[in-house]
Design a protein around this motif. Structure first.
Motif, PDB file in Angstrom:
ATOM      1  N   ASP A 184     -14.950  25.114 -38.341  1.00  0.00           N
ATOM      2  CA  ASP A 184     -16.111  26.272 -37.803  1.00  0.00           C
ATOM      3  C   ASP A 184     -16.685  25.394 -36.736  1.00  0.00           C
ATOM      4  O   ASP A 184     -18.235  25.122 -36.604  1.00  0.00           O
ATOM      5  N   GLY A 185     -15.947  24.530 -35.743  1.00  0.00           N
ATOM      6  CA  GLY A 185     -16.679  23.917 -34.731  1.00  0.00           C
ATOM      7  C   GLY A 185     -17.082  22.833 -35.172  1.00  0.00           C
ATOM      8  O   GLY A 185     -17.758  22.211 -34.271  1.00  0.00           O
ATOM      9  N   GLN A 186     -17.007  22.168 -36.410  1.00  0.00           N
ATOM     10  CA  GLN A 186     -17.490  20.961 -36.643  1.00  0.00           C
ATOM     11  C   GLN A 186     -16.376  19.988 -37.389  1.00  0.00           C
ATOM     12  O   GLN A 186     -15.473  20.506 -37.932  1.00  0.00           O
ATOM     13  N   LEU A 187     -16.459  18.606 -37.210  1.00  0.00           N
ATOM     14  CA  LEU A 187     -15.536  17.816 -37.811  1.00  0.00           C
ATOM     15  C   LEU A 187     -15.901  17.609 -39.150  1.00  0.00           C
ATOM     16  O   LEU A 187     -16.908  17.268 -39.625  1.00  0.00           O
ATOM     17  N   ASN A 188     -14.706  17.999 -39.867  1.00  0.00           N
ATOM     18  CA  ASN A 188     -14.856  17.659 -41.492  1.00  0.00           C
ATOM     19  C   ASN A 188     -13.945  16.620 -41.873  1.00  0.00           C
ATOM     20  O   ASN A 188     -12.835  16.499 -41.578  1.00  0.00           O
ATOM     21  N   GLN A 189     -14.726  15.329 -42.353  1.00  0.00           N
ATOM     22  CA  GLN A 189     -14.270  14.124 -42.694  1.00  0.00           C
ATOM     23  C   GLN A 189     -14.065  14.095 -44.430  1.00  0.00           C
ATOM     24  O   GLN A 189     -15.165  14.589 -44.893  1.00  0.00           O
TER      25      GLN A 189
END
Length: 184
Positions: free
Chosen positions: A50-55
């Motif tokens: 959703d347009g964000q980096l998930n780490q």
């Protein structure tokens, strides 16, 4: 059984995981860290969502105790949560543990065990909060996880997961998770 085989196969690869719809498929996770300490793996990966980096970072061990054609395996994941950590054991449905068959021993003394019905029958085995902390502390002190059970085919099994290397995996996991802002 094929779903479990696929799931455990995907767990064995550092850059594999569920897709954005929750399907057990090779996905767009990109491995950013992988270190082995004995059997214990400290792993981090990331993907855009959703347009964000998930780490994410986790400690993992996958024990494939029976190959084809009667595949069988068991695993552990340790992950950071909003409040502490979660320790999850993956146990195949139909597995039946002996009453004292799910434990940590050190110097031939049981220092931790579970008699949680979900763990002993393969229905689900997760610990969080203080219960997870208790397991993690005992893992850092050494010894071994010992598992005595009958698998879904009725075969008696005994697994031994040495905790040698776990303290180093834990330290590495902490450093990596902290560097990514996943823990304080």
């Amino acid at each position: 059984m094929r779903t479990l085989l696929l799931f455990l196969t995907l767990l064995a690869a550092p850059a594999s995981a569920q897709d954005l719809q929750g399907n057990d498929t090779a996905s767009n996770w990109v491995n950013t860290h992988y270190s082995a300490f004995g059997i214990w793996k400290s792993i981090c990966d990331e993907r855009p969502e959703d347009g964000q980096l998930n780490q994410r970072c986790y400690i993992r061990w996958v024990d494939v105790f029976s190959g084809r054609p009667h595949f069988g395996g068991q695993f552990i994941f340790i992950t950071p949560q909003e409040q502490g950590y979660e320790v999850e054991f993956g146990i195949e449905p139909g597995t039946l543990f002996a009453p004292n068959g799910f434990r940590i021993e050190r110097d031939e003394t049981v220092v931790w065990r579970t008699r949680w019905p979900g763990c002993l029958t393969g229905l689900g085995c997760r610990f969080d909060g203080r219960r997870a902390d208790t397991i993690i502390v005992q893992m850092q002190k050494g010894g071994a996880f010992l598992f005595d059970f009958r698998d879904g085919r009725g075969v008696s099994r005994s697994l031994n997961w040495p905790l040698q290397g776990f303290p180093d995996a834990w330290a590495d996991f902490q450093t990596q998770a902290r560097a990514r802002g996943l823990i304080d």
